[in-house]
Scaffold this motif. Sequence first.
Motif, mmCIF file in Angstrom:
data_model
loop_
_atom_site.group_PDB
_atom_site.id
_atom_site.type_symbol
_atom_site.label_atom_id
_atom_site.label_comp_id
_atom_site.label_asym_id
_atom_site.label_seq_id
_atom_site.Cartn_x
_atom_site.Cartn_y
_atom_site.Cartn_z
ATOM 1 N N LYS A 124 0.806 -1.221 0.000
ATOM 2 C CA LYS A 124 0.000 0.000 0.000
ATOM 3 C C LYS A 124 0.842 1.276 0.000
ATOM 4 O O LYS A 124 0.481 2.265 -0.643
ATOM 5 C CB LYS A 124 -0.923 0.005 1.231
ATOM 6 N N PHE A 125 1.930 1.264 0.745
ATOM 7 C CA PHE A 125 2.749 2.460 0.924
ATOM 8 C C PHE A 125 4.170 2.227 0.433
ATOM 9 O O PHE A 125 4.701 1.115 0.507
ATOM 10 C CB PHE A 125 2.834 2.848 2.400
ATOM 11 N N THR A 126 4.800 3.306 -0.023
ATOM 12 C CA THR A 126 6.230 3.284 -0.302
ATOM 13 C C THR A 126 6.802 4.652 0.027
ATOM 14 O O THR A 126 6.106 5.669 -0.101
ATOM 15 C CB THR A 126 6.515 2.926 -1.775
ATOM 16 N N LEU A 127 8.033 4.689 0.489
ATOM 17 C CA LEU A 127 8.707 5.962 0.736
ATOM 18 C C LEU A 127 9.137 6.560 -0.600
ATOM 19 O O LEU A 127 9.561 5.835 -1.505
ATOM 20 C CB LEU A 127 9.916 5.765 1.640
ATOM 21 N N ALA A 128 9.025 7.873 -0.722
ATOM 22 C CA ALA A 128 9.417 8.548 -1.965
ATOM 23 C C ALA A 128 10.302 9.736 -1.635
ATOM 24 O O ALA A 128 9.901 10.616 -0.862
ATOM 25 C CB ALA A 128 8.183 9.007 -2.737
ATOM 26 N N HIS A 129 11.495 9.768 -2.224
ATOM 27 C CA HIS A 129 12.463 10.825 -1.945
ATOM 28 C C HIS A 129 12.716 11.730 -3.145
ATOM 29 O O HIS A 129 13.609 12.580 -3.090
ATOM 30 C CB HIS A 129 13.789 10.194 -1.483
ATOM 31 N N SER A 130 11.950 11.541 -4.214
ATOM 32 C CA SER A 130 12.123 12.363 -5.412
ATOM 33 C C SER A 130 10.800 12.465 -6.154
ATOM 34 O O SER A 130 9.905 11.626 -5.964
ATOM 35 C CB SER A 130 13.179 11.738 -6.338
#
Length: 412
Positions: A124-130
Amino acid sequence: MKRALLASLGLLALSACDNSNTGPAGMSEDEHSKRAVELAHEMLIVDTHIDVPYRLNARYEDVSKATETGDFDYPRAVAGGLDAPFMSIYTPASYEFEGAGKAFGHANSMIDLVEKIAADAPDKFTLAHSPDAVLSAKKAGKMALVLGMENGAPIEGDLENLEHFYQRGIRYITLAHSRSNHIADSSYDEERPNDGLSDFGVDVVRAMNDLGIMVDVSHISDAAFWDVIDNSAVPVIASHSSARHFTPNFERNMSDDMIKALADKGGVIMINFGSAFLTEEANGYGGALDAAFESWLSQSDAEPTDTMREDFEARYKMEHPYPFATLNHVLDHIDHVVEIAGIDAVGIGSDYDGVDDTLPIGLKDVAAYPNLIEGLLARGYDEAAIAKIMGNNLMRVWRAIDRYSKEKNKGA
């Protein structure tokens, strides 16, 4: 106001906001509503300020499922079409003054918490840095959790800490919060020791530019804002502020001159949904309650206690109900920014889970973004303009800052 709220219904009928504006020719109210839901799931929705981490720090809930409290959980966010919520890594202002390492450690624990949310529900979730990571997450059917730091206190006077937080995923920093700190003066604090930015604060702004961290001017004093404008080489954002035009004595919101300067630099003001940010009546409610309590107290011989205050507040709120803003007030703020600074200058920074029970009628939780889109359609905004407001303006700024950082560090 950083505690969890009782869950509230999203997708309230737009008619509850008494919206009498007509939209594009040929579209009925029902057609607006249907198209708004479609657009919410087609276009990119980025909300730059949601206070989930601090809410869960007080009482943990699994937000991958429907929750009993709060304004955010995965089912409601999906219903609302939310793609990229910036999770607020909030540090109370007092922590700067309670010993070395306290603010730094707290911010890291809040980041740990967001990483746990993503790790526990990777479907469901993912970290996004860009920006590209945000778009990839949407394409993969996942919600991108982005990190914004609210209050620069965790930097603790060391630019190596700034780089540490960049490496952990922080992509904007609100320089101060409710008290002036070692970086910048706060709009909420009568004490202004820095007369804007401190010398170290100037170094922080320039280092943020170089690293690729957006500078967030929400919460800081007017003098600090102008110092940021003078010292940032790239566009800056206001992650959760609104227009002072509607709340003339509220420095926490931005004046027209500030909004224009922000826009001239290529930046974006993200409209805060808290009622106190939207109307003068709601903004003055807390002060009126305080004055009423002091007046009542002066007529009694009792020593004030927390229980006494709570009982008084309950009675006061029964007799003087809180004047909730409506969706139309949010639309008024958007209209005002567009009128004075252009369509490229406005976005959304709801402050969900951060403003207690003060959210406007029609925008009570993350399921309600289609209501905002419906309101914009009814006011005549075309779909390209709405896409800018709902996320594309923020993405443009983020990409500009990424480009500057990459160019600055080329060959380093």
